[in-house]
Motif scaffolding. Structure first.
Motif, PDB file in Angstrom:
ATOM      1  N   SER A   9       0.854  -1.183   0.000  1.00 38.27           N
ATOM      2  CA  SER A   9       0.000   0.000   0.000  1.00 38.27           C
ATOM      3  C   SER A   9       0.888   1.231   0.000  1.00 38.27           C
ATOM      4  N   LEU A  10       0.435   2.274  -0.655  1.00 36.97           N
ATOM      5  CA  LEU A  10       1.230   3.487  -0.765  1.00 36.97           C
ATOM      6  C   LEU A  10       0.495   4.654  -0.115  1.00 36.97           C
ATOM      7  N   LEU A  11       1.183   5.344   0.778  1.00 38.64           N
ATOM      8  CA  LEU A  11       0.620   6.514   1.437  1.00 38.64           C
ATOM      9  C   LEU A  11       1.014   7.810   0.737  1.00 38.64           C
ATOM     10  N   GLU A  12       2.255   7.860   0.259  1.00 38.01           N
ATOM     11  CA  GLU A  12       2.709   9.065  -0.428  1.00 38.01           C
ATOM     12  C   GLU A  12       3.746   8.698  -1.478  1.00 38.01           C
ATOM     13  N   THR A  28       1.922   1.189 -11.846  1.00 38.55           N
ATOM     14  CA  THR A  28       2.277   2.364 -11.058  1.00 38.55           C
ATOM     15  C   THR A  28       1.262   2.548  -9.934  1.00 38.55           C
ATOM     16  N   LEU A  29       1.786   2.644  -8.716  1.00 37.45           N
ATOM     17  CA  LEU A  29       0.951   2.925  -7.544  1.00 37.45           C
ATOM     18  C   LEU A  29       1.124   4.384  -7.156  1.00 37.45           C
ATOM     19  N   GLU A  30       0.007   5.013  -6.850  1.00 39.53           N
ATOM     20  CA  GLU A  30       0.006   6.388  -6.364  1.00 39.53           C
ATOM     21  C   GLU A  30      -0.606   6.395  -4.973  1.00 39.53           C
ATOM     22  N   PRO A  31      -0.531   7.524  -4.262  1.00 34.68           N
ATOM     23  CA  PRO A  31      -1.076   7.561  -2.898  1.00 34.68           C
ATOM     24  C   PRO A  31      -2.512   7.031  -2.825  1.00 34.68           C
ATOM     25  N   HIS A  32      -2.762   6.284  -1.760  1.00 31.98           N
ATOM     26  CA  HIS A  32      -4.063   5.666  -1.471  1.00 31.98           C
ATOM     27  C   HIS A  32      -4.440   4.585  -2.474  1.00 31.98           C
ATOM     28  N   GLU A  33      -3.426   3.896  -3.000  1.00 34.45           N
ATOM     29  CA  GLU A  33      -3.646   2.732  -3.838  1.00 34.45           C
ATOM     30  C   GLU A  33      -2.874   1.563  -3.241  1.00 34.45           C
ATOM     31  N   CYS A  34      -3.375   0.361  -3.483  1.00 32.76           N
ATOM     32  CA  CYS A  34      -2.672  -0.832  -3.037  1.00 32.76           C
ATOM     33  C   CYS A  34      -2.707  -1.868  -4.145  1.00 32.76           C
ATOM     34  N   LEU A  48      -9.673   4.354   0.821  1.00 36.00           N
ATOM     35  CA  LEU A  48      -9.865   5.623   1.517  1.00 36.00           C
ATOM     36  C   LEU A  48      -9.615   5.436   3.018  1.00 36.00           C
ATOM     37  N   ASN A  49     -10.050   4.292   3.537  1.00 36.03           N
ATOM     38  CA  ASN A  49      -9.914   3.997   4.947  1.00 36.03           C
ATOM     39  C   ASN A  49      -8.510   3.447   5.217  1.00 36.03           C
ATOM     40  N   GLU A  50      -7.767   4.103   6.080  1.00 36.87           N
ATOM     41  CA  GLU A  50      -6.397   3.694   6.380  1.00 36.87           C
ATOM     42  C   GLU A  50      -6.296   2.862   7.653  1.00 36.87           C
ATOM     43  N   ASP A  51      -7.427   2.360   8.156  1.00 36.51           N
ATOM     44  CA  ASP A  51      -7.398   1.583   9.396  1.00 36.51           C
ATOM     45  C   ASP A  51      -6.448   0.397   9.328  1.00 36.51           C
ATOM     46  N   PHE A  52      -6.347  -0.238   8.171  1.00 32.98           N
ATOM     47  CA  PHE A  52      -5.494  -1.419   8.065  1.00 32.98           C
ATOM     48  C   PHE A  52      -4.010  -1.067   8.210  1.00 32.98           C
ATOM     49  N   LEU A  53      -3.685   0.219   8.217  1.00 36.18           N
ATOM     50  CA  LEU A  53      -2.303   0.663   8.394  1.00 36.18           C
ATOM     51  C   LEU A  53      -1.999   1.105   9.830  1.00 36.18           C
ATOM     52  N   LEU A  54      -2.995   1.029  10.703  1.00 36.28           N
ATOM     53  CA  LEU A  54      -2.812   1.490  12.082  1.00 36.28           C
ATOM     54  C   LEU A  54      -1.802   0.652  12.870  1.00 36.28           C
ATOM     55  N   GLY A  58       0.859   0.892  16.484  1.00 40.25           N
ATOM     56  CA  GLY A  58       0.605  -0.009  17.610  1.00 40.25           C
ATOM     57  C   GLY A  58      -0.867  -0.293  17.843  1.00 40.25           C
ATOM     58  N   ILE A  59      -1.694  -0.129  16.820  1.00 34.07           N
ATOM     59  CA  ILE A  59      -3.124  -0.416  16.943  1.00 34.07           C
ATOM     60  C   ILE A  59      -3.483  -1.496  15.935  1.00 34.07           C
ATOM     61  N   TYR A  60      -4.060  -2.581  16.432  1.00 35.18           N
ATOM     62  CA  TYR A  60      -4.478  -3.677  15.560  1.00 35.18           C
ATOM     63  C   TYR A  60      -5.958  -3.512  15.256  1.00 35.18           C
ATOM     64  N   THR A  61      -6.324  -3.678  14.013  1.00 41.02           N
ATOM     65  CA  THR A  61      -7.727  -3.540  13.609  1.00 41.02           C
ATOM     66  C   THR A  61      -8.219  -4.830  12.968  1.00 41.02           C
ATOM     67  N   PHE A  62      -9.483  -5.116  13.205  1.00 41.93           N
ATOM     68  CA  PHE A  62     -10.140  -6.275  12.620  1.00 41.93           C
ATOM     69  C   PHE A  62     -11.482  -5.814  12.084  1.00 41.93           C
ATOM     70  N   ASP A  63     -11.776  -6.178  10.852  1.00 45.41           N
ATOM     71  CA  ASP A  63     -13.019  -5.752  10.214  1.00 45.41           C
ATOM     72  C   ASP A  63     -13.762  -6.967   9.676  1.00 45.41           C
ATOM     73  N   ASP A  64     -14.752  -7.417  10.424  1.00 44.32           N
ATOM     74  CA  ASP A  64     -15.588  -8.559  10.047  1.00 44.32           C
ATOM     75  C   ASP A  64     -14.755  -9.803   9.763  1.00 44.32           C
ATOM     76  N   CYS A  65     -13.818 -10.092  10.662  1.00 41.23           N
ATOM     77  CA  CYS A  65     -12.964 -11.281  10.535  1.00 41.23           C
ATOM     78  C   CYS A  65     -13.573 -12.416  11.352  1.00 41.23           C
TER      79      CYS A  65
END
Length: 131
Positions: A9-12, A28-34, A48-54, A58-65
């Motif tokens: 994933s690319l942030l910048e 070619t990847l640009e910001p907010h692409e994976c 758009l949602n960057e939660d998976f990069l938290l 030090g924050i772990y996220t789980f989304d409907d796992c």
């Protein structure tokens, strides 16, 4: 959640990606692409949602796992073996966030209130058994 072999994933900035033997095309990847590789398939998408990069903070996220997927991640995050003696919990789905600094029990205790399971931690064997 996905069974991808590789994900970036690319942030910048901007980066070119080429997979040897799968696709000779440069992507070619640009910001907010994976980009993800699954077998011989390459998928590029925007996010758009960057939660998976938290995890970087030090924050772990789980989304409907599935509970099983979450436990597998917790084993990796906390370098501990988790044994499930209650297969009923594997049908549950989990969404949420937890701080790495709260430890594995900081994640399991709130889940106990929702899913009614018990667990025992064995520090000598470095395992957690869920009943």
């Amino acid at each position: 959640k996905s069974s991808c072999e590789f994900m970036a994933s690319l942030l910048e900035g901007k980066v070119n990606v080429k997979f040897k033997g799968v696709n000779t095309e440069v992507i070619t990847l640009e910001p907010h692409e994976c980009i993800m590789k699954k077998g011989n398939s390459i998928v590029k998408k925007s996010y758009l949602n960057e939660d998976f990069l938290l995890w970087r903070k030090g924050i772990y996220t789980f989304d409907d796992c599935t509970f099983q997927e979450v436990l597998a991640q917790l084993e990796t995050y906390y370098d501990i073996k988790i044994v499930v003696k209650n297969p009923e919990i594997n049908k549950y789905r989990v969404s949420g966030k937890c701080r790495q600094s709260d430890g594995i029990e900081g994640f399991l205790k709130p889940l106990q209130k929702l899913y009614h399971f018990s667990y025992q931690k064995d520090n000598t064997e470095n395992t957690i058994t869920i009943y």
